[in-house]
Design an enzyme around this catalytic site. Structure first.
Site, PDB file in Angstrom:
ATOM      1  N   LYS A  90       6.584  12.941  14.090  1.00 59.15           N
ATOM      2  CA  LYS A  90       6.687  13.317  12.680  1.00 59.15           C
ATOM      3  C   LYS A  90       7.236  14.713  12.431  1.00 59.15           C
ATOM      4  CE  LYS A  90       2.994  10.423  10.942  1.00 59.15           C
ATOM      5  NZ  LYS A  90       1.613  10.444  10.498  1.00 59.15           N
ATOM      6  N   GLY A 140      -0.707  22.565  22.767  1.00 57.41           N
ATOM      7  CA  GLY A 140      -1.097  23.102  21.463  1.00 57.41           C
ATOM      8  C   GLY A 140      -0.914  24.608  21.404  1.00 57.41           C
TER       9      GLY A 140
END
Ligand code: AMP
Length: 419
Positions: free
Chosen positions: A221, A400
Site C-alpha cells: 500500500k 520497522g
C-alpha cells in the site's frame, strides 16, 4: 556515550538489550529463523572474552504485560548457548531481588539471559483512552504510566553496571528497556556491534551516499509508505515503485487497473508524489508491464499486459519481463541502492519471479561495486530464497526501525545512547 571497542568490560555486569524476538513455526515448537540471535553473537562474545559478565535483556512476542509460558525466553536459552558457544544461565524474571542476585553470581565471561521484559506492562508503557474517559483522566493515567516506566527502567538498571544497546529491531520504540534505561548509565552506555553496523549501513545511504542513489520501494500500500517516499524524494536520484503500490500511481495517471490493488482515496497523494519527483528532478520509475491473475490464488490463470492496461476482471500480481529488464539496467547504473518491499505477491510461486529478479539484480550490482542495503521482512525473506543474502552489502535486521529512520524520524533507542 562510550565506544564499544574501547570500553573496559572486565569484572562489570554488562546489561545488553538484544532483539531475540525470533519467529516460531506454525505448531509453535521450533525457531524458524534464528538470525536475530546470531546477529548479536559477536557483541556477546566480545564482552565475554574481555572479562565482562553478560546480562541479556530482550522481548519476545506480545505478552501484553502478562506472564505467558509460550513467550518465555527460557525456550530459547539452548539456542542462544549453541550460537554463542558457551553455557547460558537463565532467570525467570528481569527485575527484582532474584534477577539482581543472579547477575551478582556471574563470574567474568559468564552469560545470563533474563526473562521476557514484556511480561511487565511498564516496558511498553501502552495506555489507551477508555470509552467515555475524559481527556484529563486519560492524561493522568498516561503520566502515571510514564512514571511507572521510569521506575521499571530503574529496576532493570540494577541488573547492570553498564548498558549496551544492540537491539536495532526495537530502536524505534520508546520503551523502558530500549530507551528510558539508558539514562541510568550516563557515562557507561554504548551501542553494540550490531547496532553500530546497522547505523553505519544507513549512513552509507543517508549521510554520504555515492551517486546515483536509487531506492526501490515495493509492497502493498501507498498509504503505509507515503512519509517514506516523500522523504526519499529529498535524497535519491531515482526511485522505483513496484508491488501493489504501482496501481494507485497507474490509476492516478489515468491507466486501467482492472481488479488490481488500488487505493482510490490515495490518488491525490500519488499525483503529488509524481509532481514532487518531477520538480526535484528525481527519475520515478514504475513497472511497464505486469503478470496478471484472474483471482488472488497460486492456481489462478495468468496473462501479461502493459501495466496500465490490466484487462477487466484481472489483477496485476507481479512485474512483467520488460519491467525486470528495465529495473535491472537502472539498478546496474546506480552506485548506492536501497531496497524495501516485494515487487509482487512473492509468497505465491507464479508471482515471485519479479521480486527474485530484483534480488538477483542487487547481487549483480554489488559484485559491480555498488553499495546495496536491503531491509524489511519480505525483501529479506525473498533475498534468502533467491540465495542472494550474502551477495548484497548489508541486510538490515530491523525493518520497522530502518523505515522510521529513512522517514527522517529520530529513533528513541539511538537517541537515548547518543544524548
Ligand atoms: P508491505 O508489508 O507493505 O511491504 O507489503 C508486502 C505485501 O505486499 C506482500 O505480502 C505482497 O504479497 C504484497 N504485494 C506485493 N505486490 C502486490 C500486488 N501487486 N498486489 C497485491 N499485493 C501485493
Amino acid at each position: 556515550m562510550q565506544k564499544f571497542a574501547d570500553y573496559n568490560f572486565t569484572g562489570k555486569r554488562v546489561l545488553v538489550r538484544v532483539d531475540f524476538n525470533v519467529p516460531f513455526d506454525k505448531s509453535d515448537s521450533f525457531i524458524t529463523d534464528n538470525s536475530r540471535i546470531a546477529k548479536s553473537v559477536p557483541t556477546i562474545q566480545h564482552i565475554a572474552s574481555h572479562g565482562g559478565r553478560v546480562v541479556l535483556l530482550s522481548h519476545m512476542g506480545r505478552p501484553k504485560g502478562k506472564v505467558d509460558p509460550k513467550l518465555s525466553l527460557g525456550r530459547i536459552v539452548q539456542t542462544v548457548a549453541a550460537l554463542v558457544g558457551k553455557h547460558v544461565n537463565f532467570c525467570d524474571d528481569c527485575i527484582g531481588e532474584k534477577a539482581v542476585e543472579a547477575t551478582k553470581k556471574l563470574q567474568n565471561g559468564e552469560i545470563l539471559l533474563l526473562e521476557n521484559v514484556r511480561f511487565h506492562a511498564e516496558d511498553e508503557g501502552k495506555v489507551k483512552q477508555k470509552e467515555g474517559e475524559s481527556d484529563a483522566d486519560y492524561q493522568v493515567r498516561k503520566q502515571a504510566m510514564k512514571d511507572a516506566q521510569l521506575a521499571f527502567a530503574a529496576q532493570l538498571a540494577e541488573c547492570g553496571d553498564c548498558f549496551v544497546n544492540d537491539a536495532f529491531g526495537a530502536a524505534h520504540r520508546a520503551h523502558a528497556s530500549t530507551s528510558f534505561i539508558a539514562s541510568y548509565f550516563p557515562n557507561d552506555k554504548m551501542f553494540g556491534l550490531l547496532m553500530e553496523a546497522e547505523l553505519e549501513a544507513l549512513s552509507h545511504v543517508v549521510e554520504h551516499p555515492q551517486h546515483p542513489l536509487l531506492a526501490i520501494m515495493g509492497g502493498a500500500k501507498v498509504s503505509d509508505k507515503i512519509l517514506l517516499i516523500e522523504n526519499l524524494l529529498e535524497r535519491v536520484d531515482k526511485l522505483i515503485i513496484g508491488g501493489g503500490m504501482t496501481y494507485t500511481f497507474v490509476r492516478a495517471m489515468g491507466g486501467h487497473t482492472g481488479n488490481s490493488l488500488c487505493e482510490e482515496d490515495r490518488l491525490d497523494v500519488a499525483r503529488s508524489i509524481l509532481e514532487k519527483a518531477k520538480a526535484k528532478g528525481v527519475e520515478l520509475l514504475l513497472p511497464v508491464d505486469a503478470v496478471n491473475a484472474d483471482k488472488f490464488d497460486p492456481e489462478a490463470q495468468c496473462c501479461s499486459s502493459p501495466v496500465d492496461a490490466t484487462p477487466d476482471g484481472w489483477m496485476g500480481l507481479d512485474i512483467g519481463k520488460e519491467s525486470r529488464k528495465l529495473f535491472h539496467s537502472k539498478i546496474m547504473e546506480s552506485k548506492t541502492i536501497l531496497w524495501n518491499g516485494p515487487m509482487g505477491v512473492f509468497e505465491m510461486k507464479p508471482f515471485s519471479e519479479g521480486t527474485f529478479a530484483v534480488a538477483e539484480a542487487l547481487a549483480d550490482a554489488t559484485a559491480n561495486g555498488a553499495y546495496t542495503l536491503v531491509g524489511g521482512g519480505d525483501s529479506v525473506a525473498a533475498l534468502k530464497v533467491a540465495g542472494c543474502e550474502n551477495r548484497v552489502s548489508y541486510v538490515s535486521t530491523g525493518g520497522g526501525a530502518m523505515l522510521e529512520y529513512l522517514e527522517g524520524k529520530k529513533l528513541p533507542g539511538v537517541e537515548a545512547i547518543l544524548h
